[in-house]
Design a protein around this motif. Structure first.
Motif, short mmCIF file in Angstrom:
data_model
loop_
_atom_site.label_atom_id
_atom_site.label_comp_id
_atom_site.label_asym_id
_atom_site.label_seq_id
_atom_site.Cartn_x
_atom_site.Cartn_y
_atom_site.Cartn_z
N ALA A 1 5.65 1.69 -7.63
CA ALA A 1 6.48 0.65 -8.20
C ALA A 1 7.37 0.10 -7.09
N PRO A 2 7.24 -1.15 -6.74
CA PRO A 2 6.32 -2.12 -7.33
C PRO A 2 4.89 -1.93 -6.82
N ALA A 3 3.94 -2.58 -7.47
CA ALA A 3 2.54 -2.50 -7.05
C ALA A 3 2.40 -3.03 -5.63
N GLY A 4 1.53 -2.39 -4.87
CA GLY A 4 1.36 -2.75 -3.47
C GLY A 4 0.67 -4.09 -3.27
N TRP A 5 0.85 -4.62 -2.07
CA TRP A 5 0.24 -5.88 -1.67
C TRP A 5 -0.57 -5.68 -0.40
N ASP A 6 -1.75 -6.28 -0.39
CA ASP A 6 -2.56 -6.42 0.82
C ASP A 6 -2.61 -7.92 1.09
N CYS A 7 -1.96 -8.35 2.16
CA CYS A 7 -1.71 -9.77 2.37
C CYS A 7 -2.71 -10.46 3.29
N HIS A 8 -3.85 -9.82 3.54
CA HIS A 8 -4.88 -10.51 4.33
C HIS A 8 -6.24 -9.91 4.05
N VAL A 9 -6.97 -10.53 3.11
CA VAL A 9 -8.35 -10.15 2.83
C VAL A 9 -9.17 -11.42 2.68
N ALA B 1 8.88 -1.32 0.91
CA ALA B 1 9.58 -2.41 1.58
C ALA B 1 8.65 -3.60 1.80
N LEU B 2 7.43 -3.34 2.23
CA LEU B 2 6.48 -4.42 2.49
C LEU B 2 6.07 -5.13 1.21
N ALA B 3 6.00 -4.40 0.10
CA ALA B 3 5.69 -5.05 -1.18
C ALA B 3 6.80 -6.02 -1.56
N MET C 1 0.85 -1.19 0.00
CA MET C 1 0.00 0.00 0.00
C MET C 1 0.88 1.23 0.00
N THR C 2 0.64 2.14 -0.92
CA THR C 2 1.39 3.38 -0.93
C THR C 2 0.83 4.33 0.10
N GLU C 3 1.62 5.36 0.41
CA GLU C 3 1.27 6.21 1.53
C GLU C 3 0.07 7.10 1.27
N THR C 4 -0.18 7.49 0.01
CA THR C 4 -1.33 8.33 -0.31
C THR C 4 -1.90 7.89 -1.64
N PRO C 5 -3.20 8.14 -1.88
CA PRO C 5 -3.77 7.80 -3.18
C PRO C 5 -3.06 8.50 -4.33
N GLN D 1 -14.18 -8.09 -6.68
CA GLN D 1 -14.12 -6.79 -7.35
C GLN D 1 -14.21 -5.64 -6.36
N GLN D 2 -14.96 -5.83 -5.31
CA GLN D 2 -15.15 -4.76 -4.33
C GLN D 2 -13.85 -4.40 -3.63
N ILE D 3 -13.09 -5.39 -3.20
CA ILE D 3 -11.83 -5.09 -2.53
C ILE D 3 -10.77 -4.66 -3.55
N GLU D 4 -10.81 -5.19 -4.75
CA GLU D 4 -9.86 -4.73 -5.77
C GLU D 4 -10.03 -3.24 -6.03
N ASP D 5 -11.27 -2.79 -6.16
CA ASP D 5 -11.53 -1.38 -6.43
C ASP D 5 -11.07 -0.51 -5.27
N GLN D 6 -11.38 -0.94 -4.06
CA GLN D 6 -11.01 -0.16 -2.89
C GLN D 6 -9.50 -0.09 -2.72
N ALA D 7 -8.83 -1.22 -2.90
CA ALA D 7 -7.39 -1.26 -2.72
C ALA D 7 -6.65 -0.49 -3.81
N ALA D 8 -7.19 -0.51 -5.03
CA ALA D 8 -6.51 0.14 -6.15
C ALA D 8 -6.33 1.63 -5.91
N ALA D 9 -7.24 2.25 -5.18
CA ALA D 9 -7.13 3.68 -4.90
C ALA D 9 -5.89 4.00 -4.07
N PHE D 10 -5.30 2.98 -3.46
CA PHE D 10 -4.11 3.17 -2.63
C PHE D 10 -2.90 2.43 -3.18
N GLY D 11 -2.93 2.14 -4.47
CA GLY D 11 -1.76 1.53 -5.10
C GLY D 11 -1.58 0.06 -4.80
N VAL D 12 -2.61 -0.60 -4.32
CA VAL D 12 -2.53 -2.02 -4.02
C VAL D 12 -3.12 -2.80 -5.19
#
Length: 282
Positions: free
Chosen positions: A12-20, A266-268, A1-5, A42-53
């Motif tokens: 770069a690289p694309a963010g990761w959300d490792c627990h959904v 780093a987390l990505a 997840m990037t720090e701001t939308p 699709q719902q979590i993909e859309d929400q996460a995408a706004a934060f680079g995930v």
């Protein structure tokens, strides 16, 4: 997840959300547990995408037991993009494991906390499954309480598999600094375990910004170092649908606790190391 939308667009690289989790509100669930709403991929993909995930780790929720159908369907819908952690017992066939691996499954989950979790003989199940999981390069993920960490440390040494500990390994805000769980957590970390930075509201910090948990979080991050990954715990099954925590708030404690100037990057990298770098572009 990037720090701001705003920064997310060029992440770069694309963010990761490792627990959904993903849910179908019509699917049968284990009795005596929570009743999830309809929360499709699709719902979590859309929400996460706004934060680079762009990459998610879909974790089998306890209400579905070992019926991994929804999770596997979600992985199949986005070939190569996401990863999965399933629930299974030693009766699972080699063909099933291979098929799941091809879809993106990289771990097996054991739940020692929830009413519908694994409460029979998880130690024996892990030992029975270990040779096949090692051959696939999988890990074992645990949702556990602090008092479970000492036996988990022994099981990890015995089975030779990496363990991944859900929700800060249960190390909650009220845990004493000299609690034996800290020694057990250190043993797990020293033997290669990974830690999920997730589930703050499960750990004695019910509301953002989750400040009560920060001393515990900092100590845990120091123990596990580069073997930490972040997860939002979406869709936050502890909460009513009209009172869900904000997605961005789930990353705030990580920014406060991590020494890195750019913790999302780093987390990505760390997520790619755990779940495999061969993912399709988001």
């Amino acid at each position: 997840m990037t720090e701001t939308p705003a920064a997310a667009a060029n992440a770069a690289p694309a963010g990761w959300d490792c627990h959904v989790h993903v849910f179908d509100g019509r699917a049968p669930v284990h009795p005596g547990h929570y009743q999830p709403g309809h929360r499709p991929l699709q719902q979590i993909e859309d929400q996460a995408a706004a934060f680079g995930v762009g990459h998610l780790v879909l974790v089998q929720p306890s209400v579905y037991g070992s019926n991994n159908r929804l999770l596997l369907q979600a992985l199949a819908a986005r070939p190569g993009r996401h990863r999965g952690v399933v629930v299974a017992d030693p009766a699972v066939t080699d063909a099933e494991l291979q098929a799941w691996h091809a879809l993106g499954v990289r771990g097996l989950r054991f739940n020692l906390v929830s009413p519908a979790g694994n409460h029979n003989n998880p130690q024996q199940d892990v030992m029975d499954l270990a040779p096949r999981l090692r051959a696939l390069g999988w890990h074992v993920q645990w949702y556990a309480k602090p008092e479970h960490l000492a036996p988990l440390a022994a099981w990890q040494r015995a089975c030779g598999l990496p363990f991944v500990l859900d929700h800060l390994a249960g190390l909650h805000a009220g845990l004493a600094q000299d609690d034996p769980a800290w020694q057990a957590a250190a043993a797990l970390a020293a033997n290669g375990a990974w830690l999920k930075l997730s589930g703050w509201y499960r750990l004695g910090a019910p509301q953002a910004p989750y400040g009560a948990l920060l001393p515990t979080l900092r100590r845990a991050v120091a123990l596990f170092g580069s073997r930490c990954v972040w997860g939002s715990d979406w869709p936050h099954t502890h909460f009513a649908n009209d009172a869900l925590p904000a997605y961005a708030d789930q990353f705030g404690p990580v920014q406060a606790a991590c020494a890195s100037t750019h913790p999302a990057t780093a987390l990505a990298r760390q997520a790619q190391a755990l779940y495999g770098s061969g993912v399709a572009p988001a």
